[in-house]
Design a protein around this motif. Sequence first.
Motif, PDB file in Angstrom:
ATOM      1  N   UNK A  57      79.550 -10.853  52.594  1.00 17.84           N
ATOM      2  CA  UNK A  57      79.223  -9.901  53.647  1.00 17.84           C
ATOM      3  C   UNK A  57      80.409  -9.020  53.990  1.00 17.84           C
ATOM      4  N   UNK A  58      81.511  -9.154  53.274  1.00 18.49           N
ATOM      5  CA  UNK A  58      82.703  -8.401  53.601  1.00 18.49           C
ATOM      6  C   UNK A  58      83.596  -9.206  54.526  1.00 18.49           C
ATOM      7  N   UNK A  59      84.813  -8.758  54.665  1.00 23.50           N
ATOM      8  CA  UNK A  59      85.787  -9.463  55.485  1.00 23.50           C
ATOM      9  C   UNK A  59      85.781  -8.888  56.890  1.00 23.50           C
ATOM     10  N   UNK A  60      85.608  -9.747  57.858  1.00 23.30           N
ATOM     11  CA  UNK A  60      85.652  -9.354  59.264  1.00 23.30           C
ATOM     12  C   UNK A  60      87.123  -9.259  59.683  1.00 23.30           C
ATOM     13  N   UNK A  61      87.580  -8.106  60.150  1.00 18.40           N
ATOM     14  CA  UNK A  61      88.996  -7.974  60.532  1.00 18.40           C
ATOM     15  C   UNK A  61      89.402  -8.920  61.663  1.00 18.40           C
ATOM     16  N   UNK A  62      88.442  -9.371  62.450  1.00 22.23           N
ATOM     17  CA  UNK A  62      88.770 -10.313  63.520  1.00 22.23           C
ATOM     18  C   UNK A  62      89.241 -11.641  62.947  1.00 22.23           C
ATOM     19  N   UNK A  87      93.489 -25.295  60.377  1.00 24.31           N
ATOM     20  CA  UNK A  87      92.169 -24.903  59.887  1.00 24.31           C
ATOM     21  C   UNK A  87      91.095 -25.146  60.942  1.00 24.31           C
ATOM     22  N   UNK A  88      91.191 -26.264  61.649  1.00 21.39           N
ATOM     23  CA  UNK A  88      90.208 -26.566  62.690  1.00 21.39           C
ATOM     24  C   UNK A  88      90.238 -25.502  63.786  1.00 21.39           C
ATOM     25  N   UNK A  89      91.425 -25.184  64.271  1.00 22.71           N
ATOM     26  CA  UNK A  89      91.547 -24.193  65.345  1.00 22.71           C
ATOM     27  C   UNK A  89      91.034 -22.828  64.894  1.00 22.71           C
ATOM     28  N   UNK A  90      91.395 -22.417  63.688  1.00 24.82           N
ATOM     29  CA  UNK A  90      90.940 -21.116  63.184  1.00 24.82           C
ATOM     30  C   UNK A  90      89.425 -21.083  63.061  1.00 24.82           C
ATOM     31  N   UNK A  91      88.843 -22.152  62.529  1.00 22.57           N
ATOM     32  CA  UNK A  91      87.395 -22.149  62.367  1.00 22.57           C
ATOM     33  C   UNK A  91      86.686 -22.155  63.719  1.00 22.57           C
ATOM     34  N   UNK A  92      87.200 -22.893  64.686  1.00 22.01           N
ATOM     35  CA  UNK A  92      86.586 -22.897  66.015  1.00 22.01           C
ATOM     36  C   UNK A  92      86.659 -21.516  66.655  1.00 22.01           C
ATOM     37  N   UNK A  93      87.776 -20.810  66.471  1.00 26.54           N
ATOM     38  CA  UNK A  93      87.898 -19.456  67.019  1.00 26.54           C
ATOM     39  C   UNK A  93      86.918 -18.506  66.330  1.00 26.54           C
ATOM     40  N   UNK A  94      86.736 -18.665  65.032  1.00 28.01           N
ATOM     41  CA  UNK A  94      85.775 -17.827  64.308  1.00 28.01           C
ATOM     42  C   UNK A  94      84.349 -18.164  64.727  1.00 28.01           C
ATOM     43  N   UNK A  95      84.084 -19.429  64.948  1.00 28.08           N
ATOM     44  CA  UNK A  95      82.759 -19.855  65.404  1.00 28.08           C
ATOM     45  C   UNK A  95      82.411 -19.207  66.745  1.00 28.08           C
ATOM     46  N   UNK A  96      83.367 -19.127  67.654  1.00 24.14           N
ATOM     47  CA  UNK A  96      83.123 -18.493  68.954  1.00 24.14           C
ATOM     48  C   UNK A  96      82.724 -17.026  68.805  1.00 24.14           C
ATOM     49  N   UNK A  97      83.215 -16.389  67.749  1.00 22.62           N
ATOM     50  CA  UNK A  97      82.940 -14.969  67.515  1.00 22.62           C
ATOM     51  C   UNK A  97      81.816 -14.761  66.490  1.00 22.62           C
ATOM     52  N   UNK A  98      81.169 -15.848  66.080  1.00 20.04           N
ATOM     53  CA  UNK A  98      80.075 -15.810  65.123  1.00 20.04           C
ATOM     54  C   UNK A  98      80.496 -15.173  63.797  1.00 20.04           C
ATOM     55  N   UNK A  99      81.661 -15.598  63.316  1.00 17.90           N
ATOM     56  CA  UNK A  99      82.167 -15.169  62.015  1.00 17.90           C
ATOM     57  C   UNK A  99      81.941 -16.317  61.043  1.00 17.90           C
ATOM     58  N   UNK A 100      81.252 -16.062  59.950  1.00 13.35           N
ATOM     59  CA  UNK A 100      80.991 -17.103  58.961  1.00 13.35           C
ATOM     60  C   UNK A 100      82.299 -17.578  58.335  1.00 13.35           C
TER      61      UNK A 100
END
Length: 158
Positions: A57-62, A87-100
């Motif tokens: 889907x492309x790279x989300x700059x966030x 990795x856990x912290x990064x994924x949780x932050x991406x999850x909050x922003x609905x980034x796959x």
Amino acid sequence: MKTLRRLVRLPWQRKALLLEGSLWLALAWVLVRGLPFRWWARWLGQQAAGDVELDAAGRDPRALEICWSIRAIHARLGERLTCLMLAMAAQWMMHRRRISSCLVLGTLTELDAERRPTFKAHAWVRDANGVILGYQDVPYVALSSFVRCYPAREGLTE
């Protein structure tokens, strides 16, 4: 003092990312150091065997900004955190922003000086375009992935 001046000059969005990243890293540290993996593994996403390909889907700059904040905090802490915590912290932050994203756990077997096998573990985070946090030149074998998928946003970069 130099660090404080640099922090003050940052835009408020980056300050907010650093604060949020600090909180998620603190939670990850407590979980990894204090509780068995089986108790908190479900918070990482849907588990799958091996490495999972996400829909392109492309790279989300966030996502890159999130990884910047995690790396910056890690550097300021003297690199005392593990790759799993990052990795856990990064994924949780991406999850909050609905980034796959996909948190991948992998291993590597090497021979030590006495020709005995030694095992190394590593965790990294991927998006549809590749590794965005925790890249290693060494070819770790992916054992398990924790996936969080969301619908693609419009206007993402490749």
